[in-house]
Motif scaffolding. Sequence first.
Motif, PDB file in Angstrom:
ATOM      1  N   ALA A 199     -11.050   3.209  -7.397  1.00  0.00           N
ATOM      2  CA  ALA A 199     -11.852   4.365  -6.994  1.00  0.00           C
ATOM      3  C   ALA A 199     -11.137   5.402  -6.131  1.00  0.00           C
ATOM      4  N   PRO A 200     -10.220   5.037  -5.218  1.00  0.00           N
ATOM      5  CA  PRO A 200      -9.713   6.030  -4.252  1.00  0.00           C
ATOM      6  C   PRO A 200      -9.251   7.344  -4.874  1.00  0.00           C
ATOM      7  N   GLU A 201      -8.423   7.318  -5.924  1.00  0.00           N
ATOM      8  CA  GLU A 201      -7.935   8.565  -6.518  1.00  0.00           C
ATOM      9  C   GLU A 201      -9.054   9.340  -7.197  1.00  0.00           C
ATOM     10  N   LEU A 202      -9.995   8.614  -7.815  1.00  0.00           N
ATOM     11  CA  LEU A 202     -11.109   9.292  -8.479  1.00  0.00           C
ATOM     12  C   LEU A 202     -12.025   9.965  -7.475  1.00  0.00           C
ATOM     13  N   LEU A 203     -12.188   9.341  -6.302  1.00  0.00           N
ATOM     14  CA  LEU A 203     -13.061   9.932  -5.284  1.00  0.00           C
ATOM     15  C   LEU A 203     -12.485  11.235  -4.733  1.00  0.00           C
ATOM     16  N   MET A 204     -11.162  11.406  -4.830  1.00  0.00           N
ATOM     17  CA  MET A 204     -10.569  12.693  -4.441  1.00  0.00           C
ATOM     18  C   MET A 204     -11.048  13.798  -5.383  1.00  0.00           C
ATOM     19  N   LEU A 205     -11.184  13.472  -6.686  1.00  0.00           N
ATOM     20  CA  LEU A 205     -11.732  14.445  -7.632  1.00  0.00           C
ATOM     21  C   LEU A 205     -13.176  14.770  -7.291  1.00  0.00           C
ATOM     22  N   SER A 206     -13.924  13.740  -6.873  1.00  0.00           N
ATOM     23  CA  SER A 206     -15.315  13.964  -6.480  1.00  0.00           C
ATOM     24  C   SER A 206     -15.398  14.921  -5.293  1.00  0.00           C
ATOM     25  N   LYS A 207     -14.490  14.760  -4.331  1.00  0.00           N
ATOM     26  CA  LYS A 207     -14.506  15.646  -3.162  1.00  0.00           C
ATOM     27  C   LYS A 207     -14.213  17.084  -3.572  1.00  0.00           C
ATOM     28  N   ARG A 208     -13.282  17.278  -4.501  1.00  0.00           N
ATOM     29  CA  ARG A 208     -13.003  18.635  -4.985  1.00  0.00           C
ATOM     30  C   ARG A 208     -14.234  19.222  -5.668  1.00  0.00           C
ATOM     31  N   LEU A 209     -14.898  18.409  -6.467  1.00  0.00           N
ATOM     32  CA  LEU A 209     -16.103  18.869  -7.156  1.00  0.00           C
ATOM     33  C   LEU A 209     -17.193  19.223  -6.157  1.00  0.00           C
ATOM     34  N   GLN A 210     -17.354  18.407  -5.106  1.00  0.00           N
ATOM     35  CA  GLN A 210     -18.375  18.679  -4.093  1.00  0.00           C
ATOM     36  C   GLN A 210     -18.115  20.014  -3.408  1.00  0.00           C
ATOM     37  N   ARG A 211     -16.851  20.266  -3.059  1.00  0.00           N
ATOM     38  CA  ARG A 211     -16.528  21.528  -2.379  1.00  0.00           C
ATOM     39  C   ARG A 211     -16.817  22.729  -3.278  1.00  0.00           C
ATOM     40  N   SER A 212     -16.439  22.606  -4.548  1.00  0.00           N
ATOM     41  CA  SER A 212     -16.641  23.739  -5.475  1.00  0.00           C
ATOM     42  C   SER A 212     -18.115  24.021  -5.689  1.00  0.00           C
ATOM     43  N   VAL A 213     -18.893  22.985  -5.971  1.00  0.00           N
ATOM     44  CA  VAL A 213     -20.318  23.175  -6.244  1.00  0.00           C
ATOM     45  C   VAL A 213     -21.044  23.621  -4.986  1.00  0.00           C
ATOM     46  N   SER A 214     -20.699  23.020  -3.849  1.00  0.00           N
ATOM     47  CA  SER A 214     -21.351  23.418  -2.591  1.00  0.00           C
ATOM     48  C   SER A 214     -21.102  24.883  -2.296  1.00  0.00           C
ATOM     49  N   PHE A 225     -20.202  12.085  -6.588  1.00  0.00           N
ATOM     50  CA  PHE A 225     -20.579  13.491  -6.372  1.00  0.00           C
ATOM     51  C   PHE A 225     -22.085  13.607  -6.133  1.00  0.00           C
ATOM     52  N   CYS A 226     -22.886  13.013  -7.007  1.00  0.00           N
ATOM     53  CA  CYS A 226     -24.343  13.116  -6.879  1.00  0.00           C
ATOM     54  C   CYS A 226     -24.858  12.403  -5.640  1.00  0.00           C
ATOM     55  N   GLU A 227     -24.316  11.221  -5.367  1.00  0.00           N
ATOM     56  CA  GLU A 227     -24.778  10.480  -4.192  1.00  0.00           C
ATOM     57  C   GLU A 227     -24.443  11.227  -2.914  1.00  0.00           C
ATOM     58  N   SER A 228     -23.245  11.819  -2.848  1.00  0.00           N
ATOM     59  CA  SER A 228     -22.819  12.536  -1.636  1.00  0.00           C
ATOM     60  C   SER A 228     -23.674  13.765  -1.378  1.00  0.00           C
ATOM     61  N   LEU A 229     -24.131  14.449  -2.451  1.00  0.00           N
ATOM     62  CA  LEU A 229     -24.928  15.666  -2.285  1.00  0.00           C
ATOM     63  C   LEU A 229     -26.428  15.412  -2.408  1.00  0.00           C
ATOM     64  N   GLY A 230     -26.815  14.151  -2.541  1.00  0.00           N
ATOM     65  CA  GLY A 230     -28.240  13.828  -2.611  1.00  0.00           C
ATOM     66  C   GLY A 230     -28.899  14.263  -3.912  1.00  0.00           C
ATOM     67  N   ASN A 270      -8.298  15.160 -19.800  1.00  0.00           N
ATOM     68  CA  ASN A 270      -7.562  15.303 -18.543  1.00  0.00           C
ATOM     69  C   ASN A 270      -8.565  15.287 -17.398  1.00  0.00           C
ATOM     70  N   LEU A 271      -8.618  14.175 -16.663  1.00  0.00           N
ATOM     71  CA  LEU A 271      -9.609  14.042 -15.596  1.00  0.00           C
ATOM     72  C   LEU A 271      -9.364  15.016 -14.450  1.00  0.00           C
ATOM     73  N   GLN A 272      -8.126  15.483 -14.304  1.00  0.00           N
ATOM     74  CA  GLN A 272      -7.834  16.410 -13.216  1.00  0.00           C
ATOM     75  C   GLN A 272      -8.586  17.728 -13.384  1.00  0.00           C
ATOM     76  N   GLU A 273      -8.958  18.035 -14.619  1.00  0.00           N
ATOM     77  CA  GLU A 273      -9.694  19.274 -14.874  1.00  0.00           C
ATOM     78  C   GLU A 273     -11.202  19.090 -14.757  1.00  0.00           C
ATOM     79  N   LEU A 274     -11.634  17.864 -14.520  1.00  0.00           N
ATOM     80  CA  LEU A 274     -13.070  17.578 -14.490  1.00  0.00           C
ATOM     81  C   LEU A 274     -13.820  18.368 -13.423  1.00  0.00           C
ATOM     82  N   PRO A 275     -13.319  18.476 -12.176  1.00  0.00           N
ATOM     83  CA  PRO A 275     -14.075  19.231 -11.164  1.00  0.00           C
ATOM     84  C   PRO A 275     -14.359  20.677 -11.579  1.00  0.00           C
ATOM     85  N   VAL A 276     -13.353  21.342 -12.173  1.00  0.00           N
ATOM     86  CA  VAL A 276     -13.553  22.740 -12.586  1.00  0.00           C
ATOM     87  C   VAL A 276     -14.590  22.816 -13.700  1.00  0.00           C
TER      88      VAL A 276
END
Length: 724
Positions: A482-497, A574-579, A706-712
């Motif tokens: 999970a650790p590397e994947l959760l970094m993608l989640s954090k990027r997604l959270q920042r972008s959507v927020s 991502f969903c759990e962190s943003l409720g 390419n999972l790195q593009e997932l947040p965008v």
Amino acid sequence: MRTSHRQIRKRILDAKSKITDEEFFSSRAYNGYLTDLAEAATKRYKRPLRVRVVADHDDETVAFTDYHGIYINACNHITWSFPSRLLRSMSLEGLNAHECGHNLFTDERVWHSYFAGLAKGKFYPKMPDGLDSMQKLYAKDILEALTDDTDTVPMQVIMSTAHALSNILEDGYVDARYSYEFPGSPAKGIALNNLRYADTMPEITEMINRKYYDHSIVVNLLIQYVRAHEVNNLSGYTGEFIDKLYEYIPWIDESVYDDDARSRCEAANRILVDLWPMMQRCFDALRDKQKQAQQQAQQSSQQTAKGGSVSGSGQPGSGDDDNDGSQQGQQAVEEDLSSQLPKAAANFTIKTKPVPSNGTFTPNPGQMNAIRAQVERVIAEETSRIAAHLTNGITSSGNGGVDQNNEYEGNDYEHAADDIERLLSSMAEEKVTEELEEELSEELQREANAIRYGNAHRNIHVTVSRMAHVDQNLIDSYNRVAPELLMLSKRLQRSVSSALRDRRQGGKQTGLLIGKRLNQHALYRNDGRIFYNSRLPTEPINLSVGLLIDESGSMCSNDRITRARATAIVIQDFCESLGIPLLVVGHTAWSSHVELFSYSDFDTYDKNNRYRLMDMSARDCNRDGAALRFVAEKLSKQTSEVKILMIICDGQPNDDGYSGSAAEADLRGIKLEYARKGVKIYAAAIGEDRPRIERIYGDGYLDITNLQELPVMLTNLIVRSLPH
């Protein structure tokens, strides 16, 4: 299914009151508690240990350490002799500490050399010093007896006594060293067990009356002294057994406070030599037992031979019969010797170096006596109830008076009670949560049964599966990946927020070809984008997300299921962190039987959804339409303003009677039907699956190769789905 927090709390309190000691001590929470204590002591030395606690009244095991970690039976005779849960927990902490001590401080290489030397008729590390002429003869007799194959009884008595002495001395060292290194609750637990262990030993006169072998009586006294620094002598016995104990005490005290295990080998050798005349007294009785066992084995072998065909080495009087009789005889001697000594677990068997002492380990009798006195008080207070008895009156002695002790700071047991209370609450909450998850699973099945799946899925059978209990191996697997994947989640959270914050705060939208207002600062532009509009602040967006995962067998190729699992981990965090309410369902099928796997649900109770995702795997076939209708129906009933459903699949619906263009048409129809109900459906695929996905779902497509593009991609998808 909706349950109020008040009802859940009431159920937790009810469950807490019904938890038995067996359930509590064998629970995952308590196992984790002892593992934390063990790791706190051993991790610093790069020797982390896991602890497994069971509660088995039929198992005589107390505790031991092997390659898998520490094993403790909570229902052992020492722990279960205490009347309260607090004392039993302290006892288990003491056993845990004792086994950690062996792992850290026992030098197995030395003891291996010690017993290997005895087997060859040698004393390790050397012949005992300070022997008089008679004791030198005893030492010579011992070494000769160890290599005499014609009479195994002396050898068995010597080895049995040597093993008992090694356990006594090494246990004494380990307990003293661990209590010095880790004072507090570990030291109290060790002292508690040692006092009770000594209490279980027979009294001297009782051992004499039960005809214990003389050397066994002395060994039992040594155990009591090393454990409790006193012996059970209520009868006031005086004689050679007590004299021997007093003679050995200086050797014992010196060796159990020495970091070098060879000093304990030397002490064991000196005691062996001095005990030799006592050991000889039991030889004749043991030879008689050995002979009886051999005769019984031979008679049994002869009767077996008479009852069936006799051929080859099975004939009476053959070498095999003699070997069986010899083994039975030796076993009878070993059982008789061990019956007079307490059972002790073998020390840790891995030949590791002990943790060095760096010269700071010195005995502190005052500290140990204070701990022992404190434990004795607690044992005295927390005993079983006093039986009813007749008294003539009430009397008291003393000078009377009342004093105030302003220096009293407590006896340091309140922390142990707090720990137990915390674990009980955690265990009760876990138990109730599992019950609620089981109820949720039943509710999901009822929802599945109530859905009308349409003509394409007539007569199918739908089963909803949800794990109420998450195994530790799934948790460990998640923590590894999970650790590397959760970094993608954090990027997604920042972008959507950021995008949602802009919509809530409002602002200017510039660079427009048409608009209500002219932007004077843009009049220089030649492209005509000189207008702007003001965006009014909006309310926070109420969003719900659904994720449907194809778990058919074809998803195993090209790492499709691995990428699907990784995407699910990102979206779940991502969903759990943003409720954001999230529904994650996997699906497979065979012979018109659809199985749905609920990984995350809108009404979930525990916090283990992220770990359930690790159970996702490629299985059988896939009947996408039925699974899609189940998830879309649940999502459509949400009160959210925006409802997004993402599908991860390979674009190949395939089940009995469900495939090809007809199945694809069914999926397009379901997408159109639920689009009218406000559910926006998007499909994600890997690489070459894109043409099939676009043919079925149209422009609602994501490429997750390419999972790195997932947040965008997800940020754009969410923003695109928001109301304008």
